[in-house]
Design an enzyme around this catalytic site. Sequence first.
Site, PDB file in Angstrom:
ATOM      1  N   GLU A 132       0.801  -1.215   0.000  1.00  0.00           N
ATOM      2  CA  GLU A 132       0.000   0.000   0.000  1.00  0.00           C
ATOM      3  C   GLU A 132       0.839   1.273   0.000  1.00  0.00           C
ATOM      4  OE1 GLU A 132      -3.172   0.106  -0.239  1.00  0.00           O
ATOM      5  OE2 GLU A 132      -4.027  -1.757   0.485  1.00  0.00           O
ATOM      6  N   ASP A 141      -8.414   7.440  -7.369  1.00  0.00           N
ATOM      7  CA  ASP A 141      -9.151   6.202  -7.648  1.00  0.00           C
ATOM      8  C   ASP A 141     -10.655   6.379  -7.538  1.00  0.00           C
ATOM      9  OD1 ASP A 141      -9.400   6.550  -4.948  1.00  0.00           O
ATOM     10  OD2 ASP A 141      -8.842   4.506  -4.395  1.00  0.00           O
ATOM     11  N   THR A 168      -7.592   8.941   0.730  1.00  0.00           N
ATOM     12  CA  THR A 168      -7.177   7.669   1.285  1.00  0.00           C
ATOM     13  C   THR A 168      -6.239   7.980   2.439  1.00  0.00           C
ATOM     14  OG1 THR A 168      -7.376   6.477  -0.806  1.00  0.00           O
ATOM     15  CG2 THR A 168      -5.891   5.548   0.826  1.00  0.00           C
TER      16      THR A 168
END
Length: 256
Positions: A80, A98, A103
């Site tokens: 990640e 995305d 995030t």
Amino acid sequence: MKRAVGLLWATVPLAAAAALWCALPDHGGTRDGKGGATASRPAAPSAGPEAGGGRTAPRPAGLAAPDKKELAQQLVASAENSTLDWRGQYGYIEDIGDGRGYTAGIVGFCSGTHDLLTVVERYTERNPGNPLARYLPALREVDGTDSHRGLGPGFTTAWKAQARVPAFREVQDRERDRLYFDPAVRRAKLDGLGTLGQFVYYDAMVMHGAGRGPDGFDGMRERAVAQADTPAEGGSEKAYLDIFLDIRRRAMYEVE
């Protein structure tokens, strides 16, 4: 949760699984003469009092064992965030393009997928008046979208600052376990999977989230179960995981 964002990530589940397989002497299966994995045995039926002692043996901890869980967090952080220092990611926050907004945190909680909102709500329940609390209305407004409306630089600055607060880190740990780690390990054990398979499920849950859609964990698992028996059903763990990872890889390509 973060999800696959490029073709490169299609190889991550296989690489991570291979790394964990090599690192863990107790992977939940046995090895045949060719060095391949054979199926883990399904859990034996619970013994009753007449079988001796009246107590059942505790189930193996598997991925939940502290050392295995630590390694799992490192592997997830490697995929990640390109680092093994997963504890250094509490303050991570960015829009990775995305379609899921910001995030953030140790498993990529997203402002567009409800889990980031949940983290801030849980933190505010325990710590009213914290600097992130003022952004709750905006987080509720953008939930389910990629919008940053009401979440300007002040929000990202506050997130990074709160990452230094032990209580905020604790909330992230709890939500990671509640939403991703515990459900993945529990489902894997019910499917008869050993430590490696439990990690495969956990990594997929973090990257894709639950859900029966084409790129959701539950949907991918359902397709895998339709094609192969799980170890709990008497199937080969290796054969089942091969199919599950192939399905996941295709899902990642399709998302891209």
